[in-house]
Design an enzyme around this catalytic site. Structure first.
Site, short mmCIF file in Angstrom:
data_model
loop_
_atom_site.label_atom_id
_atom_site.label_comp_id
_atom_site.label_asym_id
_atom_site.label_seq_id
_atom_site.Cartn_x
_atom_site.Cartn_y
_atom_site.Cartn_z
N GLU A 167 -74.28 -4.85 -37.62
CA GLU A 167 -73.08 -5.47 -36.90
C GLU A 167 -73.30 -6.18 -35.58
OE1 GLU A 167 -69.50 -5.84 -34.16
OE2 GLU A 167 -71.37 -4.88 -33.98
N ASP A 302 -56.58 10.40 -34.28
CA ASP A 302 -55.22 10.79 -34.63
C ASP A 302 -54.68 9.67 -35.31
OD1 ASP A 302 -55.67 13.47 -34.30
OD2 ASP A 302 -54.46 13.59 -32.22
#
Length: 434
Positions: A167, A302
Protein backbone atom coordinates in the site's frame (compact mmCIF):
# COMPACT_ATOMS: atom_id res chain seq x y z
CA UNK A 1 -1.29 5.05 4.69
CA UNK A 2 0.31 5.69 1.34
CA UNK A 3 1.71 8.91 -0.01
CA UNK A 4 0.66 10.01 -3.49
CA UNK A 5 3.46 7.98 -5.08
CA UNK A 6 2.50 5.46 -7.75
CA UNK A 7 4.38 2.31 -8.72
CA UNK A 8 4.10 0.18 -11.84
CA UNK A 9 2.64 -3.24 -11.07
CA UNK A 10 3.81 -6.31 -12.95
CA UNK A 11 0.93 -8.63 -13.79
CA UNK A 12 0.66 -11.90 -11.88
CA UNK A 13 -1.72 -14.80 -11.67
CA UNK A 14 -4.87 -14.23 -9.65
CA UNK A 15 -5.57 -16.88 -7.05
CA UNK A 16 -9.28 -16.47 -6.25
CA UNK A 17 -10.45 -16.82 -2.68
CA UNK A 18 -12.39 -20.03 -2.11
CA UNK A 19 -15.83 -19.72 -0.54
CA UNK A 20 -16.43 -22.28 2.19
CA UNK A 21 -19.21 -22.97 4.14
CA UNK A 22 -13.11 -7.19 28.31
CA UNK A 23 -14.88 -3.90 28.65
CA UNK A 24 -13.00 -0.68 27.63
CA UNK A 25 -10.99 0.75 30.48
CA UNK A 26 -11.07 4.35 29.28
CA UNK A 27 -14.09 4.56 26.96
CA UNK A 28 -17.72 4.78 28.05
CA UNK A 29 -19.72 1.56 27.94
CA UNK A 30 -21.53 0.89 24.68
CA UNK A 31 -25.27 1.56 24.78
CA UNK A 32 -27.72 -1.32 24.90
CA UNK A 33 -28.52 -0.97 21.19
CA UNK A 34 -24.97 -2.10 20.42
CA UNK A 35 -25.08 -5.23 22.59
CA UNK A 36 -25.37 -7.62 19.63
CA UNK A 37 -21.77 -6.88 18.65
CA UNK A 38 -19.05 -8.13 21.00
CA UNK A 39 -16.59 -5.95 22.81
CA UNK A 40 -13.18 -6.35 21.18
CA UNK A 41 -10.64 -6.60 24.04
CA UNK A 42 -8.07 -3.91 23.41
CA UNK A 43 -5.50 -6.12 25.14
CA UNK A 44 -5.93 -8.66 22.35
CA UNK A 45 -5.45 -6.00 19.68
CA UNK A 46 -2.33 -4.72 21.44
CA UNK A 47 -0.98 -8.26 21.65
CA UNK A 48 -1.06 -8.42 17.85
CA UNK A 49 0.76 -5.08 17.71
CA UNK A 50 3.43 -6.44 20.06
CA UNK A 51 3.95 -9.35 17.67
CA UNK A 52 4.23 -7.03 14.67
CA UNK A 53 6.76 -4.91 16.59
CA UNK A 54 8.81 -8.01 17.39
CA UNK A 55 8.72 -9.04 13.74
CA UNK A 56 9.96 -5.62 12.63
CA UNK A 57 12.70 -5.56 15.28
CA UNK A 58 13.95 -8.96 14.13
CA UNK A 59 13.91 -7.93 10.46
CA UNK A 60 15.76 -4.66 10.08
CA UNK A 61 13.26 -2.46 11.88
CA UNK A 62 10.44 -2.52 9.32
CA UNK A 63 7.75 -4.64 7.68
CA UNK A 64 7.94 -3.12 4.20
CA UNK A 65 7.05 -4.67 0.84
CA UNK A 66 9.71 -7.03 -0.42
CA UNK A 67 11.35 -7.30 3.00
CA UNK A 68 11.41 -10.30 5.32
CA UNK A 69 9.41 -8.40 7.93
CA UNK A 70 6.40 -8.14 5.66
CA UNK A 71 6.33 -11.84 4.80
CA UNK A 72 6.66 -12.70 8.50
CA UNK A 73 3.77 -10.34 9.28
CA UNK A 74 1.44 -11.93 6.76
CA UNK A 75 2.45 -15.41 7.92
CA UNK A 76 1.51 -14.40 11.49
CA UNK A 77 -1.94 -13.17 10.46
CA UNK A 78 -2.57 -16.18 8.23
CA UNK A 79 -1.71 -18.65 11.01
CA UNK A 80 -4.21 -16.98 13.36
CA UNK A 81 -6.98 -17.14 10.76
CA UNK A 82 -6.25 -20.70 9.69
CA UNK A 83 -6.51 -21.82 13.30
CA UNK A 84 -9.82 -19.95 13.65
CA UNK A 85 -11.49 -21.82 10.78
CA UNK A 86 -11.13 -19.36 7.92
CA UNK A 87 -10.41 -20.31 4.34
CA UNK A 88 -7.33 -18.25 3.52
CA UNK A 89 -5.78 -17.42 0.17
CA UNK A 90 -2.30 -15.93 -0.21
CA UNK A 91 -2.36 -13.88 -3.40
CA UNK A 92 0.98 -12.94 -4.98
CA UNK A 93 1.93 -10.04 -7.22
CA UNK A 94 5.15 -8.37 -8.32
CA UNK A 95 6.07 -4.74 -7.68
CA UNK A 96 9.46 -2.98 -7.83
CA UNK A 97 11.07 -6.30 -8.67
CA UNK A 98 9.88 -7.98 -5.49
CA UNK A 99 7.11 -10.44 -4.69
CA UNK A 100 4.17 -8.96 -2.80
CA UNK A 101 1.40 -10.68 -0.90
CA UNK A 102 -2.27 -10.09 -0.19
CA UNK A 103 -4.07 -12.28 2.31
CA UNK A 104 -7.78 -12.99 1.77
CA UNK A 105 -9.79 -14.75 4.48
CA UNK A 106 -13.35 -16.05 3.94
CA UNK A 107 -15.62 -17.03 6.80
CA UNK A 108 -17.79 -20.07 5.98
CA UNK A 109 -21.43 -19.38 5.21
CA UNK A 110 -23.49 -16.34 4.38
CA UNK A 111 -24.97 -15.49 1.00
CA UNK A 112 -22.12 -15.70 -1.55
CA UNK A 113 -23.98 -13.23 -3.75
CA UNK A 114 -23.86 -10.60 -0.99
CA UNK A 115 -20.33 -10.14 0.35
CA UNK A 116 -19.31 -7.76 3.12
CA UNK A 117 -15.59 -7.13 3.08
CA UNK A 118 -13.26 -5.39 5.52
CA UNK A 119 -9.56 -4.79 5.06
CA UNK A 120 -6.38 -2.95 5.89
CA UNK A 121 -2.85 -2.72 4.59
CA UNK A 122 -0.26 -4.72 6.48
CA UNK A 123 2.96 -3.23 5.10
CA UNK A 124 5.01 -0.45 6.69
CA UNK A 125 7.34 2.07 5.13
CA UNK A 126 11.02 1.13 5.14
CA UNK A 127 11.85 3.75 7.78
CA UNK A 128 9.96 2.17 10.68
CA UNK A 129 7.90 -0.73 12.05
CA UNK A 130 4.56 0.85 11.10
CA UNK A 131 2.66 0.02 14.28
CA UNK A 132 0.02 2.73 13.90
CA UNK A 133 0.40 2.85 10.10
CA UNK A 134 -0.92 0.31 9.70
CA UNK A 135 -0.45 -2.31 12.33
CA UNK A 136 -3.36 -0.71 14.15
CA UNK A 137 -5.92 -1.23 11.39
CA UNK A 138 -4.54 -4.69 10.59
CA UNK A 139 -4.74 -5.78 14.22
CA UNK A 140 -8.24 -4.37 14.67
CA UNK A 141 -9.52 -6.21 11.60
CA UNK A 142 -7.72 -9.41 12.65
CA UNK A 143 -9.18 -9.40 16.16
CA UNK A 144 -12.66 -8.71 14.77
CA UNK A 145 -12.28 -11.67 12.40
CA UNK A 146 -11.22 -13.83 15.35
CA UNK A 147 -14.24 -12.58 17.31
CA UNK A 148 -16.46 -13.78 14.46
CA UNK A 149 -14.94 -17.23 14.93
CA UNK A 150 -15.24 -17.19 18.72
CA UNK A 151 -18.92 -16.27 18.42
CA UNK A 152 -19.60 -18.90 15.77
CA UNK A 153 -21.33 -16.12 13.85
CA UNK A 154 -23.78 -17.19 11.17
CA UNK A 155 -24.07 -14.02 9.07
CA UNK A 156 -26.63 -13.43 6.37
CA UNK A 157 -23.92 -11.95 4.16
CA UNK A 158 -20.71 -13.72 3.30
CA UNK A 159 -17.86 -12.20 5.32
CA UNK A 160 -14.46 -11.64 3.74
CA UNK A 161 -11.39 -9.96 5.20
CA UNK A 162 -8.28 -8.71 3.41
CA UNK A 163 -4.76 -7.62 4.34
CA UNK A 164 -3.03 -5.72 1.55
CA UNK A 165 0.61 -5.56 0.52
CA UNK A 166 2.58 -2.63 -0.93
CA UNK A 167 0.00 0.00 0.00
CA UNK A 168 2.82 2.36 0.87
CA UNK A 169 4.06 2.16 -2.73
CA UNK A 170 0.74 3.31 -4.19
CA UNK A 171 -2.08 0.94 -3.17
CA UNK A 172 -0.45 -1.80 -5.21
CA UNK A 173 -1.88 -4.86 -3.46
CA UNK A 174 -5.48 -3.71 -3.26
CA UNK A 175 -5.38 -2.50 -6.87
CA UNK A 176 -4.13 -5.93 -7.89
CA UNK A 177 -6.93 -7.67 -6.03
CA UNK A 178 -9.68 -5.47 -7.45
CA UNK A 179 -8.32 -5.37 -11.00
CA UNK A 180 -8.05 -9.16 -11.15
CA UNK A 181 -11.47 -9.77 -9.65
CA UNK A 182 -13.97 -10.79 -12.36
CA UNK A 183 -16.80 -8.31 -12.91
CA UNK A 184 -19.34 -10.85 -11.69
CA UNK A 185 -17.43 -11.20 -8.40
CA UNK A 186 -17.12 -7.43 -7.98
CA UNK A 187 -20.88 -7.13 -8.29
CA UNK A 188 -21.32 -9.48 -5.32
CA UNK A 189 -19.45 -7.17 -2.91
CA UNK A 190 -22.10 -5.08 -1.16
CA UNK A 191 -19.51 -2.97 0.64
CA UNK A 192 -15.83 -2.67 1.49
CA UNK A 193 -14.76 -1.21 4.85
CA UNK A 194 -11.20 0.15 5.16
CA UNK A 195 -9.22 0.71 8.35
CA UNK A 196 -5.93 2.57 7.95
CA UNK A 197 -4.48 4.08 11.16
CA UNK A 198 -6.97 3.70 14.01
CA UNK A 199 -4.74 4.26 17.04
CA UNK A 200 -3.05 7.62 16.43
CA UNK A 201 -1.43 9.02 19.60
CA UNK A 202 -3.16 12.42 19.31
CA UNK A 203 -6.32 10.98 17.79
CA UNK A 204 -9.26 12.28 15.87
CA UNK A 205 -12.38 10.31 15.01
CA UNK A 206 -12.88 10.47 11.27
CA UNK A 207 -15.50 8.58 9.23
CA UNK A 208 -15.46 8.04 5.46
CA UNK A 209 -18.48 9.70 3.80
CA UNK A 210 -18.45 7.80 0.49
CA UNK A 211 -21.68 5.86 1.14
CA UNK A 212 -24.50 7.11 3.39
CA UNK A 213 -25.41 3.68 4.77
CA UNK A 214 -21.87 2.67 5.69
CA UNK A 215 -21.13 6.13 7.05
CA UNK A 216 -24.31 5.99 9.12
CA UNK A 217 -23.36 2.71 10.79
CA UNK A 218 -20.13 4.19 12.15
CA UNK A 219 -21.77 7.47 13.14
CA UNK A 220 -24.44 5.55 15.04
CA UNK A 221 -21.80 3.64 16.97
CA UNK A 222 -19.80 6.71 17.97
CA UNK A 223 -22.94 8.67 18.78
CA UNK A 224 -23.83 5.90 21.22
CA UNK A 225 -20.51 6.52 22.97
CA UNK A 226 -21.05 10.28 23.03
CA UNK A 227 -18.10 10.77 20.66
CA UNK A 228 -18.43 13.35 17.89
CA UNK A 229 -17.03 12.43 14.48
CA UNK A 230 -15.84 14.38 11.46
CA UNK A 231 -15.73 13.49 7.78
CA UNK A 232 -12.41 11.99 6.76
CA UNK A 233 -10.60 14.23 4.25
CA UNK A 234 -6.87 13.88 5.00
CA UNK A 235 -6.44 10.45 3.49
CA UNK A 236 -9.23 10.39 0.91
CA UNK A 237 -8.00 8.40 -2.08
CA UNK A 238 -4.69 7.60 -0.35
CA UNK A 239 -5.69 4.22 1.06
CA UNK A 240 -7.03 0.87 -0.06
CA UNK A 241 -10.70 1.82 -0.34
CA UNK A 242 -9.88 3.82 -3.50
CA UNK A 243 -9.53 0.85 -5.91
CA UNK A 244 -12.87 -0.53 -4.71
CA UNK A 245 -14.57 2.85 -5.00
CA UNK A 246 -13.21 3.37 -8.50
CA UNK A 247 -15.03 0.27 -9.81
CA UNK A 248 -18.33 1.20 -8.20
CA UNK A 249 -18.14 -0.79 -4.95
CA UNK A 250 -19.54 1.04 -1.92
CA UNK A 251 -16.87 1.92 0.61
CA UNK A 252 -16.65 3.13 4.18
CA UNK A 253 -14.13 3.21 6.98
CA UNK A 254 -12.43 4.89 9.92
CA UNK A 255 -9.27 6.94 10.41
CA UNK A 256 -7.65 8.54 13.47
CA UNK A 257 -5.39 11.02 11.66
CA UNK A 258 -1.86 11.16 10.24
CA UNK A 259 0.38 14.20 9.73
CA UNK A 260 -2.29 16.90 9.61
CA UNK A 261 -2.44 19.21 12.64
CA UNK A 262 -5.17 18.93 15.26
CA UNK A 263 -7.08 22.19 15.60
CA UNK A 264 -8.17 23.83 18.82
CA UNK A 265 -11.79 22.93 18.05
CA UNK A 266 -10.84 19.29 17.52
CA UNK A 267 -8.84 19.20 20.75
CA UNK A 268 -11.83 20.66 22.60
CA UNK A 269 -14.11 17.81 21.57
CA UNK A 270 -11.61 14.93 21.41
CA UNK A 271 -8.91 15.86 23.89
CA UNK A 272 -5.27 15.69 22.99
CA UNK A 273 -2.98 18.52 21.94
CA UNK A 274 -3.97 21.31 19.56
CA UNK A 275 -1.29 22.47 17.15
CA UNK A 276 0.29 19.02 17.04
CA UNK A 277 -0.02 16.33 14.37
CA UNK A 278 -2.47 13.51 14.96
CA UNK A 279 0.54 11.21 14.55
CA UNK A 280 3.95 12.87 14.96
CA UNK A 281 5.62 9.54 14.13
CA UNK A 282 3.83 9.11 10.79
CA UNK A 283 6.17 7.24 8.40
CA UNK A 284 9.00 7.46 10.93
CA UNK A 285 11.14 5.11 13.00
CA UNK A 286 9.24 6.11 16.16
CA UNK A 287 6.00 4.50 14.89
CA UNK A 288 6.37 1.76 17.50
CA UNK A 289 4.06 0.23 20.10
CA UNK A 290 4.66 3.40 22.13
CA UNK A 291 2.95 5.35 19.35
CA UNK A 292 -0.60 4.13 20.09
CA UNK A 293 -3.50 5.74 21.94
CA UNK A 294 -5.27 2.89 23.72
CA UNK A 295 -8.64 4.64 23.89
CA UNK A 296 -8.72 5.34 20.15
CA UNK A 297 -7.57 1.81 19.37
CA UNK A 298 -10.26 0.39 21.68
CA UNK A 299 -13.11 2.50 20.34
CA UNK A 300 -12.22 1.98 16.69
CA UNK A 301 -11.76 -1.79 17.09
CA UNK A 302 -15.17 -2.01 18.74
CA UNK A 303 -16.60 0.07 15.88
CA UNK A 304 -15.21 -2.40 13.35
CA UNK A 305 -17.00 -5.24 15.13
CA UNK A 306 -20.21 -3.21 15.36
CA UNK A 307 -20.15 -2.61 11.60
CA UNK A 308 -19.45 -6.27 10.78
CA UNK A 309 -22.24 -7.50 13.05
CA UNK A 310 -24.73 -4.81 11.96
CA UNK A 311 -24.12 -5.07 8.22
CA UNK A 312 -23.17 -8.75 8.08
CA UNK A 313 -26.29 -10.01 9.82
CA UNK A 314 -28.78 -7.67 8.17
CA UNK A 315 -31.60 -9.21 6.18
CA UNK A 316 -31.13 -8.62 2.48
CA UNK A 317 -34.36 -7.23 1.01
CA UNK A 318 -35.74 -9.02 -2.03
CA UNK A 319 -34.78 -7.29 -5.26
CA UNK A 320 -37.35 -5.00 -6.84
CA UNK A 321 -37.88 -4.34 -10.55
CA UNK A 322 -34.97 -2.98 -12.57
CA UNK A 323 -35.27 -0.69 -15.60
CA UNK A 324 -32.17 -0.28 -17.75
CA UNK A 325 -30.99 1.53 -20.88
CA UNK A 326 -27.89 0.03 -22.53
CA UNK A 327 -27.79 2.28 -25.61
CA UNK A 328 -24.59 4.34 -25.93
CA UNK A 329 -24.96 8.12 -25.75
CA UNK A 330 -21.95 10.25 -26.68
CA UNK A 331 -21.07 13.06 -24.28
CA UNK A 332 -19.86 16.23 -26.06
CA UNK A 333 -16.54 17.56 -24.80
CA UNK A 334 -17.24 20.73 -22.77
CA UNK A 335 -20.65 20.86 -24.41
CA UNK A 336 -24.37 20.71 -23.81
CA UNK A 337 -25.92 18.15 -21.48
CA UNK A 338 -27.19 14.87 -22.92
CA UNK A 339 -29.80 12.50 -21.55
CA UNK A 340 -30.61 8.81 -21.60
CA UNK A 341 -34.12 7.66 -20.69
CA UNK A 342 -35.82 4.68 -19.10
CA UNK A 343 -39.57 4.21 -18.91
CA UNK A 344 -40.82 2.84 -15.61
CA UNK A 345 -44.14 0.99 -15.71
CA UNK A 346 -46.26 -1.21 -13.45
CA UNK A 347 -44.69 0.03 -10.23
CA UNK A 348 -47.47 1.07 -7.84
CA UNK A 349 -47.31 4.31 -5.87
CA UNK A 350 -44.27 6.46 -5.40
CA UNK A 351 -40.60 5.68 -5.93
CA UNK A 352 -38.71 4.50 -2.82
CA UNK A 353 -36.64 6.61 -0.46
CA UNK A 354 -33.71 4.39 -1.44
CA UNK A 355 -34.01 4.41 -5.23
CA UNK A 356 -30.79 2.94 -6.66
CA UNK A 357 -29.28 4.61 -9.71
CA UNK A 358 -26.61 2.44 -11.32
CA UNK A 359 -24.36 4.37 -13.72
CA UNK A 360 -21.74 3.11 -16.17
CA UNK A 361 -20.08 6.02 -17.99
CA UNK A 362 -16.83 5.58 -19.88
CA UNK A 363 -14.88 8.83 -19.87
CA UNK A 364 -11.21 9.82 -19.84
CA UNK A 365 -11.61 12.26 -16.91
CA UNK A 366 -14.55 11.76 -14.59
CA UNK A 367 -13.87 15.04 -12.78
CA UNK A 368 -15.33 16.91 -15.78
CA UNK A 369 -18.75 15.30 -15.41
CA UNK A 370 -21.94 16.51 -13.73
CA UNK A 371 -24.68 13.89 -13.30
CA UNK A 372 -28.35 14.36 -12.46
CA UNK A 373 -31.31 12.02 -12.22
CA UNK A 374 -34.37 13.72 -13.68
CA UNK A 375 -37.77 12.48 -12.46
CA UNK A 376 -40.83 12.28 -14.72
CA UNK A 377 -42.07 15.65 -13.40
CA UNK A 378 -38.75 17.32 -14.26
CA UNK A 379 -37.30 17.44 -10.76
CA UNK A 380 -33.52 16.98 -10.89
CA UNK A 381 -31.56 15.07 -8.24
CA UNK A 382 -27.82 15.75 -8.25
CA UNK A 383 -25.82 12.53 -8.33
CA UNK A 384 -22.33 13.89 -8.94
CA UNK A 385 -20.73 17.31 -9.25
CA UNK A 386 -17.58 18.14 -11.18
CA UNK A 387 -14.29 18.25 -9.30
CA UNK A 388 -10.72 18.96 -10.38
CA UNK A 389 -9.49 16.48 -7.76
CA UNK A 390 -11.62 13.64 -9.16
CA UNK A 391 -8.97 12.54 -11.63
CA UNK A 392 -9.83 8.89 -12.30
CA UNK A 393 -11.32 7.50 -15.50
CA UNK A 394 -14.98 6.51 -15.82
CA UNK A 395 -17.98 6.75 -13.51
CA UNK A 396 -19.04 3.23 -12.54
CA UNK A 397 -21.12 3.69 -9.42
CA UNK A 398 -24.45 3.21 -7.71
CA UNK A 399 -26.14 6.25 -6.17
CA UNK A 400 -29.01 6.23 -3.70
CA UNK A 401 -31.73 8.87 -4.17
CA UNK A 402 -34.65 9.71 -1.89
CA UNK A 403 -37.32 9.84 -4.58
CA UNK A 404 -40.24 9.10 -2.29
CA UNK A 405 -42.05 12.27 -3.35
CA UNK A 406 -42.06 11.15 -7.00
CA UNK A 407 -44.61 8.94 -8.75
CA UNK A 408 -42.69 5.84 -9.81
CA UNK A 409 -44.17 5.33 -13.28
CA UNK A 410 -43.07 7.54 -16.14
CA UNK A 411 -39.96 8.54 -18.08
CA UNK A 412 -36.84 8.98 -15.95
CA UNK A 413 -33.68 10.47 -17.40
CA UNK A 414 -29.99 10.38 -16.62
CA UNK A 415 -28.61 13.82 -17.48
CA UNK A 416 -24.86 14.13 -18.07
CA UNK A 417 -22.80 17.19 -18.91
CA UNK A 418 -19.06 17.55 -19.55
CA UNK A 419 -18.13 20.98 -18.19
CA UNK A 420 -14.43 21.15 -19.12
CA UNK A 421 -12.34 20.66 -22.25
CA UNK A 422 -10.01 17.96 -23.60
CA UNK A 423 -11.66 14.73 -22.43
CA UNK A 424 -14.30 12.57 -24.08
CA UNK A 425 -16.63 9.71 -23.32
CA UNK A 426 -20.10 8.23 -23.48
CA UNK A 427 -22.92 6.83 -21.39
CA UNK A 428 -22.46 3.06 -21.66
CA UNK A 429 -25.55 2.09 -19.66
CA UNK A 430 -27.58 3.04 -16.61
CA UNK A 431 -30.41 1.54 -14.59
CA UNK A 432 -32.98 2.23 -11.90
CA UNK A 433 -33.50 -0.43 -9.22
CA UNK A 434 -36.72 -0.13 -7.21
Amino acid sequence: MATAAAVTLAAGLLVPATLAQAAPAQAPAAPAALAAAPDIPVANVKAHLTQLQSIATANGGNRAHGRAGYKASIDYVKAKLDAAGYTTTLQTFTSSGATGYNLIADWPGGDPNHVLMAGSHLDSVTSGPGINDNGSGSAGVLETALAVSRAGLQPTKHLRFGWWGAEELGLIGSKYYVNNLPTTERSKIDGYLNFDMIGSPNPGYFVYDDDPTLEGVFKTYFSGLGVQTEIETEGDGRSDHAPFKNVGIKVGGLFSGADYTKTSAQAAKWGGTAGQAFDRCYHSSCDTTANINDTALDRNSDAIAYAIWTLGTATTPPPGPVFENTADVQIPDNGAAVTSSVTVANVPGNAPATLKVGVDIRHTYRGDLVLDLVAPDGTAYRLKSSSTSDSADNVIAEYTVNASSEVANGVWKLKVQDVAAQDTGYINSWKLSF
